[in-house]
Design an enzyme around this catalytic site. Structure first.
Site, PDB file in Angstrom:
ATOM      1  N   ARG A 231       0.818  -1.210   0.000  1.00  0.00           N
ATOM      2  CA  ARG A 231       0.000   0.000   0.000  1.00  0.00           C
ATOM      3  C   ARG A 231       0.845   1.250   0.000  1.00  0.00           C
ATOM      4  NH1 ARG A 231      -3.423  -1.904  -1.853  1.00  0.00           N
ATOM      5  NH2 ARG A 231      -5.606  -2.046  -1.332  1.00  0.00           N
ATOM      6  N   GLU A 260      -2.942   8.010  -5.570  1.00  0.00           N
ATOM      7  CA  GLU A 260      -3.211   7.287  -6.819  1.00  0.00           C
ATOM      8  C   GLU A 260      -4.472   7.856  -7.451  1.00  0.00           C
ATOM      9  OE1 GLU A 260      -3.290   3.048  -6.206  1.00  0.00           O
ATOM     10  OE2 GLU A 260      -1.365   3.031  -5.180  1.00  0.00           O
ATOM     11  N   HIS A 278      -0.059   0.193  -9.693  1.00  0.00           N
ATOM     12  CA  HIS A 278      -0.968  -0.634  -8.883  1.00  0.00           C
ATOM     13  C   HIS A 278      -1.488  -1.832  -9.693  1.00  0.00           C
ATOM     14  CE1 HIS A 278      -3.761  -0.412  -5.146  1.00  0.00           C
ATOM     15  NE2 HIS A 278      -3.553  -1.670  -5.502  1.00  0.00           N
TER      16      HIS A 278
HETATM   17  P1  NAD Z   1      -3.212 -10.431   5.162  1.00  0.00           P
HETATM   18  O1  NAD Z   1      -4.269  -9.829   6.021  1.00  0.00           O
HETATM   19  O2  NAD Z   1      -3.290 -11.875   4.834  1.00  0.00           O
HETATM   20  O3  NAD Z   1      -1.784 -10.150   5.800  1.00  0.00           O
HETATM   21  C1  NAD Z   1      -1.416  -8.932   6.378  1.00  0.00           C
HETATM   22  C2  NAD Z   1      -0.480  -9.265   7.526  1.00  0.00           C
HETATM   23  O4  NAD Z   1       0.070  -8.048   8.009  1.00  0.00           O
HETATM   24  C3  NAD Z   1      -1.184  -9.943   8.719  1.00  0.00           C
HETATM   25  O5  NAD Z   1      -0.578 -11.193   9.001  1.00  0.00           O
HETATM   26  C4  NAD Z   1      -1.004  -8.953   9.852  1.00  0.00           C
HETATM   27  O6  NAD Z   1      -0.796  -9.565  11.112  1.00  0.00           O
HETATM   28  C5  NAD Z   1       0.237  -8.215   9.393  1.00  0.00           C
HETATM   29  N1  NAD Z   1       0.413  -6.932  10.045  1.00  0.00           N
HETATM   30  C6  NAD Z   1      -0.531  -6.017  10.386  1.00  0.00           C
HETATM   31  N2  NAD Z   1       0.063  -4.958  10.971  1.00  0.00           N
HETATM   32  C7  NAD Z   1       1.398  -5.221  10.996  1.00  0.00           C
HETATM   33  C8  NAD Z   1       2.529  -4.504  11.459  1.00  0.00           C
HETATM   34  N3  NAD Z   1       2.398  -3.313  12.035  1.00  0.00           N
HETATM   35  N4  NAD Z   1       3.752  -5.071  11.316  1.00  0.00           N
HETATM   36  C9  NAD Z   1       3.890  -6.296  10.744  1.00  0.00           C
HETATM   37  N5  NAD Z   1       2.852  -7.027  10.285  1.00  0.00           N
HETATM   38  C10 NAD Z   1       1.619  -6.488  10.406  1.00  0.00           C
HETATM   39  O7  NAD Z   1      -3.201  -9.535   3.837  1.00  0.00           O
HETATM   40  P2  NAD Z   1      -2.546  -9.906   2.429  1.00  0.00           P
HETATM   41  O8  NAD Z   1      -3.593 -10.486   1.556  1.00  0.00           O
HETATM   42  O9  NAD Z   1      -1.276 -10.608   2.634  1.00  0.00           O
HETATM   43  O10 NAD Z   1      -2.281  -8.415   1.879  1.00  0.00           O
HETATM   44  C11 NAD Z   1      -1.251  -7.611   2.411  1.00  0.00           C
HETATM   45  C12 NAD Z   1      -1.282  -6.233   1.812  1.00  0.00           C
HETATM   46  O11 NAD Z   1      -1.126  -6.274   0.401  1.00  0.00           O
HETATM   47  C13 NAD Z   1      -2.591  -5.444   2.023  1.00  0.00           C
HETATM   48  O12 NAD Z   1      -2.268  -4.107   2.302  1.00  0.00           O
HETATM   49  C14 NAD Z   1      -3.250  -5.448   0.692  1.00  0.00           C
HETATM   50  O13 NAD Z   1      -4.088  -4.400   0.471  1.00  0.00           O
HETATM   51  C15 NAD Z   1      -2.057  -5.376  -0.214  1.00  0.00           C
HETATM   52  N6  NAD Z   1      -2.354  -5.875  -1.566  1.00  0.00           N
HETATM   53  C16 NAD Z   1      -1.869  -5.154  -2.611  1.00  0.00           C
HETATM   54  C17 NAD Z   1      -2.117  -5.612  -3.887  1.00  0.00           C
HETATM   55  C18 NAD Z   1      -1.639  -4.823  -5.070  1.00  0.00           C
HETATM   56  O14 NAD Z   1      -2.334  -4.781  -6.054  1.00  0.00           O
HETATM   57  N7  NAD Z   1      -0.473  -4.239  -5.026  1.00  0.00           N
HETATM   58  C19 NAD Z   1      -2.830  -6.791  -4.108  1.00  0.00           C
HETATM   59  C20 NAD Z   1      -3.298  -7.501  -3.003  1.00  0.00           C
HETATM   60  C21 NAD Z   1      -3.057  -7.018  -1.728  1.00  0.00           C
HETATM   61  C1  MLT Z   2      -5.989  -5.201  -3.083  1.00  0.00           C
HETATM   62  O1  MLT Z   2      -5.867  -4.696  -1.964  1.00  0.00           O
HETATM   63  O2  MLT Z   2      -6.667  -6.215  -3.298  1.00  0.00           O
HETATM   64  C2  MLT Z   2      -5.244  -4.577  -4.209  1.00  0.00           C
HETATM   65  O3  MLT Z   2      -4.986  -3.254  -4.009  1.00  0.00           O
HETATM   66  C3  MLT Z   2      -5.700  -4.964  -5.537  1.00  0.00           C
HETATM   67  C4  MLT Z   2      -6.684  -4.141  -6.282  1.00  0.00           C
HETATM   68  O4  MLT Z   2      -7.674  -3.695  -5.770  1.00  0.00           O
HETATM   69  O5  MLT Z   2      -6.475  -3.970  -7.480  1.00  0.00           O
END
Ligand code: NAD
Ligand code: MLT
Length: 320
Positions: A231, A260, A278
């Site tokens: 993020r 964004e 993204h």
């Molecule tokens: P998830 O909930 O499975 O994992 C997140 C982890 O972060 C959890 O295990 C939680 O305990 C940990 N966490 C929370 N606060 C923390 C801290 N202060 N320090 C360390 N760890 C901490 O989520 P996920 O599916 O693995 O997604 C993770 C991130 O990726 C989210 O922010 C999500 O929005 C982002 N994401 C981005 C994209 C993209 O398009 N770039 C796609 C999918 C997800």
């Molecule tokens: C997500 O948090 O799932 C990602 O940002 C992916 C998206 O919405 O495109």
């Protein structure tokens, strides 16, 4: 009959799924903010990805809203508190884009190490530059994975296969489950000085905002390379640019930004930065999975069956 609005580009199979269940849906992926504010009061369900800000103002206008569905993981574009106070369920689709986001993280990591985007642009401009693009191997290097949830763990599996040493931090993961992935659990303070690479996989919260800023970047080892496919806002972009300019940070690969769509291109124009707009979840497979998952969850809710994927069930219990 409940009315559903899809206000961003979501895979069309969700529309087909609603259609086959005789559920009315308007698919308006190009709708702008003002139009959305004007029509949201007609709908019971709003479906978004990450661009639409379902903030307190939008939620206030949506006086019939009962559910906001996030086709994806992060719900930082939704004011979950404001929704909960009005009894609106907020649901996401955990897991649907995990593999795509992990693969994108690794694409960024490798591309950053071997200067692939820069070398590609150079070659396309008619140059044959080999000396400028000497890279660095992953093998034997230490990667600090911050956030060991679904995506962080998939990144760990891939890092192991590249022969990296893994260290990580996540407040909820046990040492045993980290050890299964050959990750040594350390505190952030311990990770910063030893990690050659840092990859972020935490949600954006009050606690994680500016996780990497001047104060923490200074603690990182000189020459650290950073990947953020989680993020925007997790890294202070101005501090990161300073650290790149003075050579403390050797490389950065980013998919997500504080603002964004991107307005200020100074950071991404730095020679040691590679970036994508993204795209972490932008694969056919992830989008198809997410759309079906969210659609199925909403159909079940409409049928009065159990509520799946709700991120605010605990708050609804408090407010209602
Ligand atoms: P998830 O909930 O499975 O994992 C997140 C982890 O972060 C959890 O295990 C939680 O305990 C940990 N966490 C929370 N606060 C923390 C801290 N202060 N320090 C360390 N760890 C901490 O989520 P996920 O599916 O693995 O997604 C993770 C991130 O990726 C989210 O922010 C999500 O929005 C982002 N994401 C981005 C994209 C993209 O398009 N770039 C796609 C999918 C997800
Ligand atoms: C997500 O948090 O799932 C990602 O940002 C992916 C998206 O919405 O495109």
């Amino acid at each position: 009959m409940k009315k559903i609005l899809i206000a961003e580009k979501v895979h069309k199979n969700i529309v087909n799924l609603f259609g086959s269940n005789d559920i009315a849906v308007d698919y308006l992926p190009e709708i702008n903010r003002n139009e959305l504010l004007n029509i949201i009061s007609n709908y019971n369900v709003l479906i978004v990805r990450s661009a639409v800000k379902a903030d307190a103002e939008l939620i206030e206008h949506g006086n019939k809203l009962e559910l906001i569905g996030r086709a994806g993981t992060g719900v930082d574009n939704i004011n979950v508190d404001a929704a909960s106070r009005k009894g609106i369920i907020v649901m996401n689709t955990p897991g649907g884009n995990t593999i795509s986001a992990a693969e994108h993280t690794f694409s960024l990591l490798l591309s950053m190490c071997r200067h692939i985007p820069q070398a590609n642009s150079s070659l396309r401009s008619g140059k044959w530059e080999r000396k400028s693009f000497s890279g660095t191997e992953l093998f034997g290097k230490t990667i600090g994975i911050i956030g060991l949830g679904k995506i962080g763990r998939e990144v760990a599996i891939r890092a192991n296969s590249f022969g990296m040493n893994l260290v990580g931090f996540d407040p909820v993961i046990s040492e045993e489950s980290a050890a299964e992935l050959k990750i040594k659990l350390l505190s952030l303070e311990e990770i910063y000085p030893i990690a050659d690479f840092i990859s972020l996989h935490v949600p954006l919260t009050d606690e994680t905002k500016n996780l990497l800023s001047k104060k923490t970047l200074d603690k990182c080892r000189k020459g650290v390379r950073i990947v953020n496919c989680a993020r925007g806002g997790l890294i202070n972009e101005a501090d990161l640019l300073d650290a790149l300019n003075d050579g403390h940070v050797a490389g950065v690969a980013i998919d997500v930004f504080e603002n964004e769509p991107l307005i200020d291109f100074t950071l991404i124009n730095h020679r040691n930065v590679i970036a994508t707009p993204h795209l972490g979840a932008s694969t056919d497979e992830a989008q198809e999975k997410i759309a079906l998952q969210l659609g199925t969850q909403i159909v079940k809710w409409l049928e009065g069956k159990e509520i799946e994927g709700s991120v605010n069930a605990h708050l609804l219990n408090i407010y209602l």
